[in-house]
Design a protein around this motif. Structure first.
Motif, PDB file in Angstrom:
ATOM      1  N   TYR A   1       0.817  -1.215   0.000  1.00 37.17           N
ATOM      2  CA  TYR A   1       0.000   0.000   0.000  1.00 37.17           C
ATOM      3  C   TYR A   1       0.854   1.270   0.000  1.00 37.17           C
ATOM      4  O   TYR A   1       0.630   2.184  -0.809  1.00 37.17           O
ATOM      5  CB  TYR A   1      -0.926   0.001   1.216  1.00 37.17           C
ATOM      6  N   GLU A   2       1.831   1.389   0.861  1.00 43.36           N
ATOM      7  CA  GLU A   2       2.623   2.608   0.978  1.00 43.36           C
ATOM      8  C   GLU A   2       3.402   2.887  -0.297  1.00 43.36           C
ATOM      9  O   GLU A   2       3.473   4.030  -0.769  1.00 43.36           O
ATOM     10  CB  GLU A   2       3.580   2.509   2.182  1.00 43.36           C
ATOM     11  N   VAL A   3       3.993   1.861  -0.868  1.00 44.89           N
ATOM     12  CA  VAL A   3       4.746   2.041  -2.121  1.00 44.89           C
ATOM     13  C   VAL A   3       3.798   2.439  -3.251  1.00 44.89           C
ATOM     14  O   VAL A   3       4.094   3.341  -4.049  1.00 44.89           O
ATOM     15  CB  VAL A   3       5.494   0.748  -2.483  1.00 44.89           C
ATOM     16  N   ASP A   4       2.657   1.760  -3.327  1.00 42.37           N
ATOM     17  CA  ASP A   4       1.679   2.062  -4.378  1.00 42.37           C
ATOM     18  C   ASP A   4       1.135   3.489  -4.239  1.00 42.37           C
ATOM     19  O   ASP A   4       0.908   4.174  -5.256  1.00 42.37           O
ATOM     20  CB  ASP A   4       0.517   1.066  -4.330  1.00 42.37           C
ATOM     21  N   LYS A   5       0.947   3.943  -3.023  1.00 40.51           N
ATOM     22  CA  LYS A   5       0.442   5.300  -2.806  1.00 40.51           C
ATOM     23  C   LYS A   5       1.455   6.337  -3.281  1.00 40.51           C
ATOM     24  O   LYS A   5       1.095   7.339  -3.925  1.00 40.51           O
ATOM     25  CB  LYS A   5       0.109   5.514  -1.331  1.00 40.51           C
ATOM     26  N   ARG A   6       2.733   6.114  -2.968  1.00 38.86           N
ATOM     27  CA  ARG A   6       3.777   7.042  -3.427  1.00 38.86           C
ATOM     28  C   ARG A   6       3.859   7.042  -4.950  1.00 38.86           C
ATOM     29  O   ARG A   6       4.042   8.093  -5.572  1.00 38.86           O
ATOM     30  CB  ARG A   6       5.124   6.665  -2.810  1.00 38.86           C
ATOM     31  N   THR A   7       3.709   5.851  -5.542  1.00 39.56           N
ATOM     32  CA  THR A   7       3.705   5.758  -7.007  1.00 39.56           C
ATOM     33  C   THR A   7       2.538   6.540  -7.592  1.00 39.56           C
ATOM     34  O   THR A   7       2.692   7.293  -8.560  1.00 39.56           O
ATOM     35  CB  THR A   7       3.614   4.289  -7.447  1.00 39.56           C
ATOM     36  N   ALA A   8       1.362   6.371  -6.996  1.00 42.07           N
ATOM     37  CA  ALA A   8       0.166   7.068  -7.474  1.00 42.07           C
ATOM     38  C   ALA A   8       0.337   8.581  -7.362  1.00 42.07           C
ATOM     39  O   ALA A   8      -0.033   9.331  -8.283  1.00 42.07           O
ATOM     40  CB  ALA A   8      -1.059   6.603  -6.698  1.00 42.07           C
ATOM     41  N   GLU A   9       0.904   9.047  -6.262  1.00 47.01           N
ATOM     42  CA  GLU A   9       1.094  10.488  -6.082  1.00 47.01           C
ATOM     43  C   GLU A   9       2.095  11.043  -7.078  1.00 47.01           C
ATOM     44  O   GLU A   9       1.898  12.137  -7.642  1.00 47.01           O
ATOM     45  CB  GLU A   9       1.557  10.770  -4.650  1.00 47.01           C
ATOM     46  N   PHE A  10       3.177  10.298  -7.340  1.00 46.52           N
ATOM     47  CA  PHE A  10       4.169  10.752  -8.304  1.00 46.52           C
ATOM     48  C   PHE A  10       3.548  10.865  -9.700  1.00 46.52           C
ATOM     49  O   PHE A  10       3.730  11.870 -10.407  1.00 46.52           O
ATOM     50  CB  PHE A  10       5.369   9.790  -8.335  1.00 46.52           C
ATOM     51  N   VAL A  11       2.815   9.823 -10.109  1.00 45.41           N
ATOM     52  CA  VAL A  11       2.167   9.834 -11.429  1.00 45.41           C
ATOM     53  C   VAL A  11       1.134  10.957 -11.508  1.00 45.41           C
ATOM     54  O   VAL A  11       1.018  11.643 -12.531  1.00 45.41           O
ATOM     55  CB  VAL A  11       1.510   8.467 -11.714  1.00 45.41           C
ATOM     56  N   ALA A  12       0.395  11.165 -10.421  1.00 41.21           N
ATOM     57  CA  ALA A  12      -0.646  12.199 -10.410  1.00 41.21           C
ATOM     58  C   ALA A  12      -0.064  13.586 -10.632  1.00 41.21           C
ATOM     59  O   ALA A  12      -0.632  14.400 -11.367  1.00 41.21           O
ATOM     60  CB  ALA A  12      -1.414  12.141  -9.096  1.00 41.21           C
ATOM     61  N   TRP A  13       1.059  13.866 -10.006  1.00 43.62           N
ATOM     62  CA  TRP A  13       1.690  15.177 -10.190  1.00 43.62           C
ATOM     63  C   TRP A  13       2.176  15.348 -11.625  1.00 43.62           C
ATOM     64  O   TRP A  13       2.112  16.448 -12.186  1.00 43.62           O
ATOM     65  CB  TRP A  13       2.847  15.368  -9.211  1.00 43.62           C
ATOM     66  N   GLN A  14       2.672  14.279 -12.225  1.00 39.49           N
ATOM     67  CA  GLN A  14       3.153  14.372 -13.598  1.00 39.49           C
ATOM     68  C   GLN A  14       2.010  14.547 -14.599  1.00 39.49           C
ATOM     69  O   GLN A  14       2.179  15.180 -15.647  1.00 39.49           O
ATOM     70  CB  GLN A  14       3.953  13.105 -13.965  1.00 39.49           C
ATOM     71  N   LEU A  15       0.846  13.999 -14.263  1.00 42.88           N
ATOM     72  CA  LEU A  15      -0.303  14.055 -15.176  1.00 42.88           C
ATOM     73  C   LEU A  15      -1.343  15.080 -14.745  1.00 42.88           C
ATOM     74  O   LEU A  15      -2.451  15.113 -15.298  1.00 42.88           O
ATOM     75  CB  LEU A  15      -0.971  12.674 -15.259  1.00 42.88           C
ATOM     76  N   LEU A  16      -0.987  15.948 -13.813  1.00 39.52           N
ATOM     77  CA  LEU A  16      -1.945  16.908 -13.283  1.00 39.52           C
ATOM     78  C   LEU A  16      -2.491  17.800 -14.405  1.00 39.52           C
ATOM     79  O   LEU A  16      -1.734  18.420 -15.148  1.00 39.52           O
ATOM     80  CB  LEU A  16      -1.279  17.765 -12.206  1.00 39.52           C
ATOM     81  N   GLY A  17      -3.794  17.839 -14.496  1.00 40.37           N
ATOM     82  CA  GLY A  17      -4.436  18.620 -15.548  1.00 40.37           C
ATOM     83  C   GLY A  17      -4.654  17.838 -16.826  1.00 40.37           C
ATOM     84  O   GLY A  17      -5.343  18.307 -17.731  1.00 40.37           O
ATOM     85  N   LYS A  18      -4.064  16.660 -16.929  1.00 42.34           N
ATOM     86  CA  LYS A  18      -4.193  15.826 -18.131  1.00 42.34           C
ATOM     87  C   LYS A  18      -5.030  14.575 -17.889  1.00 42.34           C
ATOM     88  O   LYS A  18      -5.707  14.091 -18.795  1.00 42.34           O
ATOM     89  CB  LYS A  18      -2.813  15.406 -18.637  1.00 42.34           C
ATOM     90  N   ALA A  19      -4.951  14.037 -16.655  1.00 42.49           N
ATOM     91  CA  ALA A  19      -5.683  12.808 -16.311  1.00 42.49           C
ATOM     92  C   ALA A  19      -5.803  12.715 -14.798  1.00 42.49           C
ATOM     93  O   ALA A  19      -5.028  13.340 -14.059  1.00 42.49           O
ATOM     94  CB  ALA A  19      -4.965  11.575 -16.866  1.00 42.49           C
ATOM     95  N   GLY A  20      -6.763  11.948 -14.346  1.00 43.66           N
ATOM     96  CA  GLY A  20      -6.914  11.698 -12.919  1.00 43.66           C
ATOM     97  C   GLY A  20      -6.223  10.405 -12.529  1.00 43.66           C
ATOM     98  O   GLY A  20      -5.977   9.534 -13.368  1.00 43.66           O
ATOM     99  N   VAL A  21      -5.896  10.279 -11.268  1.00 40.67           N
ATOM    100  CA  VAL A  21      -5.235   9.073 -10.760  1.00 40.67           C
ATOM    101  C   VAL A  21      -5.984   8.592  -9.522  1.00 40.67           C
ATOM    102  O   VAL A  21      -6.289   9.383  -8.627  1.00 40.67           O
ATOM    103  CB  VAL A  21      -3.753   9.329 -10.423  1.00 40.67           C
ATOM    104  N   ALA A  22      -6.277   7.304  -9.500  1.00 42.46           N
ATOM    105  CA  ALA A  22      -6.978   6.694  -8.361  1.00 42.46           C
ATOM    106  C   ALA A  22      -6.193   5.484  -7.878  1.00 42.46           C
ATOM    107  O   ALA A  22      -5.575   4.765  -8.674  1.00 42.46           O
ATOM    108  CB  ALA A  22      -8.394   6.298  -8.755  1.00 42.46           C
ATOM    109  N   LEU A  23      -6.220   5.267  -6.573  1.00 40.37           N
ATOM    110  CA  LEU A  23      -5.577   4.098  -5.965  1.00 40.37           C
ATOM    111  C   LEU A  23      -6.671   3.080  -5.666  1.00 40.37           C
ATOM    112  O   LEU A  23      -7.549   3.319  -4.830  1.00 40.37           O
ATOM    113  CB  LEU A  23      -4.845   4.503  -4.683  1.00 40.37           C
TER     114      LEU A  23
END
Length: 497
Positions: free
Chosen positions: A288-310
Motif C-alpha cells: 500500500y505505501e509504495v503504491d500510494k507514493r507511485t500514485a502520487e508521483f504519477v498524479a503530479w506528472q499528469l496533473l491537468g491531463k488525467a486523474g489518478v486513483a488508488l
C-alpha cells in the motif's frame, strides 16, 4: 404544389418569428441613455456603473460608442450597468463640463468615482470587460512585475491558499478578459496574480515560452507548510479562454489521488466528467505505501491531463490477471477499462500522454474534414450556378426595380418582399433562382406580398432579402456566402453590406 407552398410559408413565418425575438433580446442589451439629472437620481449605493458623458455631435466617438453598446450584455452579467449621459452644451458640471471629458469613460460604485479610462484603452468588448473587471477586482488580482514580488506573495500564502499566476502580453486582450472573468468567480478561493512582463516567464524557468502567448500557472502553496519549500507550479497547457480556465481550475481543485474500493466501472471523478482519462494504480495491503507514493508521483506528472486513483484489490474481486498493476478508464461510454502490466511510472505517463496526443490529432483531422466540407459546399454553389447559367428563369412573376422606381414601389402595397442581389456573385444568383421558385409557389395565394428584385453593389458578397410594411423596412435576412439565411436588424444592414 400545395405542400411546397406550405413549406415556403412555414419557413418564412419561422424566420419572422426568430427576428422578432432576436430584436427583443437586443433591446435588453441596449445602451441606456440618460440626462445628467436622470443619471444622478438612478444611482444605487454599491452598484458599479460604467458611464460615458457625451455631447451632441461629438466627433470621433462613434466607434467607441458601438463597442460600449456591444459590451452592455457582458457587463450586466457581472452586475455592472453601462450608461451614456447626454450632456447639454451649457452644462458645466464636474463631468459634462470637464476638459477632455469626451476622451474618457468613468467607473463608479454608487456615486463614488473608482477610476477614469481613456477611451483609447477601451477599444473593443474584450478590452472594456477586462479593464472594468480588473479595476473592480483590485483585491482579488494583484499586478506584479518582478519574480521577487511573486515569491513574496507565495511565501505569504503558504499553508493557507493557492496562487493563480497569469501572464498576458497586454492589458485588454481576450486572454486578459478570460483571466478577469475567472477571477470574478474564483477570486475568493485563490489569489490571482497578473503580469505583462515576459521576462518573468524566463525567471520561473519557462525560457521556451513564446512572449506573444498568454500563459497561466497554478501555484500549489496551500500544501506547503514550510517556508523554505517552494510551491509547485503546474502550467496550463490549453489556450487561455474562459471555459478552459474554468476547466483547469476545477481539475486543480480535485484531490491529487482518489482512493477507491469499489468496482472501477462505477467510479466517476471530475476528470471523467470533463472528458479526461482516469488511471487506476492497483494496490494491495502489503504494498500500500509504495503504491500510494507511485500514485502520487504519477498524479503530479499528469496533473491537468488525467486523474489518478488508488484501487484496493483487497476490497473488491477483480477478474483480471494478478500481474496487472494499472488500469485505464476513458470518458467514452461503452469503452471497457483496460488492465495492463507496466514496468515503471514512465510507461504509465507515456501511455496517457500518447493517448491524449492521438485524440488531439484525430480532433484536428475531423476539423480539417469539416473545413473541406465547407469548401466543397462553396464549390457546389458555383457549379450549380454554372450548370444553370443558360436556363431561362420565369422573371415575369417578379418585378425588377431600379434606383428611380424603388421608393415609389414601396408605397403601392401594404407588404412587400425585396431581394437585393449582385449579378456577379455566385451565391446571389443561386438565391435568385430560389427566389423565383418562391414567387411561383406564392402566385395567386398572397396577392398583397409581391416579390421584387433589385440589383445592388455590395462591399461584401452577401445576399439580402428585406420585408417592407407600408413603405418601412421591418425585417432583414442575409445569406452569407454558402450559409443559411441569418436575420439581422435593419440598423445593421448599412454596416454589413
Amino acid at each position: 404544389m400545395l405542400p411546397q407552398m406550405n413549406g415556403w410559408v412555414s419557413c418564412f413565418s419561422f424566420l419572422l418569428f426568430c427576428t422578432y425575438y432576436m430584436a427583443a433580446a437586443r433591446n435588453v442589451n441596449t445602451l441606456l441613455e440618460l440626462s445628467p439629472q436622470e443619471y444622478s437620481s438612478s444611482l444605487q449605493p454599491g452598484r458599479a456603473s460604467l458611464v460615458y458623458f457625451s455631447r451632441d455631435g461629438s466627433p470621433g466617438v462613434r466607434l467607441f460608442l458601438e463597442q460600449l453598446e456591444n459590451s452592455v450584455g457582458a457587463l450586466q452579467d457581472y452586475g455592472i450597468s453601462v450608461v451614456k449621459v447626454n450632456c447639454l452644451k451649457e452644462d458645466v458640471s464636474r463631468y459634462c463640463g470637464k476638459e477632455n471629458a469626451l476622451m474618457k469613460a468613468y467607473l463608479f460604485r454608487g456615486n463614488v468615482l473608482l477610476r477614469e479610462f481613456p477611451t483609447d484603452a477601451l477599444f473593443d468588448v474584450n478590452a472594456i470587460v477586462a479593464n472594468i473587471l480588473f479595476a473592480l477586482l483590485f483585491n482579488e488580482v494583484k499586478y506584479i512585475t518582478t519574480l521577487v514580488e511573486l515569491q513574496n506573495l507565495e511565501n505569504s500564502l503558504k499553508g493557507r491558499s493557492n496562487v493563480v499566476f497569469a501572464y498576458v502580453p497586454a492589458i485588454g486582450t481576450p486572454e486578459h478578459r478570460a483571466v478577469m472573468e475567472a477571477a470574478f468567480v474564483y477570486g475568493t478561493a485563490h489569489q490571482f496574480v497578473l503580469t505583462t512582463e515576459a521576462a518573468l516567464l524566463k525567471n520561473i524557468g519557462r525560457e521556451d515560452s513564446d512572449a506573444l502567448s498568454a500563459r497561466l500557472f497554478f501555484c500549489h502553496c496551500q500544501r506547503v507548510p514550510d517556508l523554505a519549500q517552494p510551491c509547485r507550479r503546474t502550467p496550463m497547457v490549453q489556450s487561455l479562454t474562459t471555459l478552459n480556465i474554468h476547466t483547469y481550475l476545477k481539475l486543480m481543485a480535485a484531490p491529487i489521488v482518489t482512493e477507491v474500493a469499489e468496482d472501477p466501472e462505477k467510479v466517476s471523478t471530475v476528470h471523467l466528467q470533463l472528458g479526461l482519462p482516469l488511471v487506476f494504480i492497483l494496490s494491495q495491503k502489503e504494498t500500500y505505501e509504495v503504491d500510494k507514493r507511485t500514485a502520487e508521483f504519477v498524479a503530479w506528472q499528469l496533473l491537468g491531463k488525467a486523474g489518478v486513483a488508488l484501487l484496493s484489490r483487497d476490497s473488491i474481486d477483480l477478474n483480471v490477471l494478478l500481474r496487472s498493476n494499472v488500469a485505464l478508464k476513458t470518458a467514452k461510454e461503452g469503452v471497457p477499462i483496460k488492465y495492463l502490466v507496466l514496468e515503471d511510472t514512465d510507461e504509465i505517463i507515456a501511455l496517457v500522454e500518447d493517448k491524449i496526443k492521438g485524440e488531439q490529432i484525430q480532433e484536428d483531422e475531423d476539423e480539417s474534414d469539416d473545413n473541406n466540407d465547407q469548401d466543397i459546399q462553396d464549390d457546389q454553389v458555383m457549379e450549380a450556378v454554372y450548370r444553370d447559367r443558360k436556363r431561362e428563369l420565369p422573371l415575369e412573376l417578379i418585378r425588377t426595380l431600379t434606383e428611380e422606381t424603388f421608393n415609389a414601389a414601396l408605397t403601392e402595397t401594404a407588404h412587400m418582399v425585396v431581394l437585393f442581389y449582385s449579378s456577379w456573385e455566385a451565391v446571389s444568383l443561386a438565391m435568385l433562382q430560389s427566389y423565383v421558385e418562391v414567387a411561383v409557389a406564392l402566385k395567386g395565394t398572397v396577392p398583397k406580398l409581391p416579390c421584387i428584385v433589385k440589383e445592388q453593389a455590395m462591399f461584401i458578397p452577401c445576399t439580402v432579402s428585406s420585408v417592407y410594411k407600408r413603405g418601412s423596412l421591418t425585417d432583414v435576412y442575409i445569406l452569407w456566402q454558402s450559409s443559411d439565411l441569418v436575420p439581422v436588424g435593419p440598423a445593421l444592414l448599412g454596416s454589413l453590406c
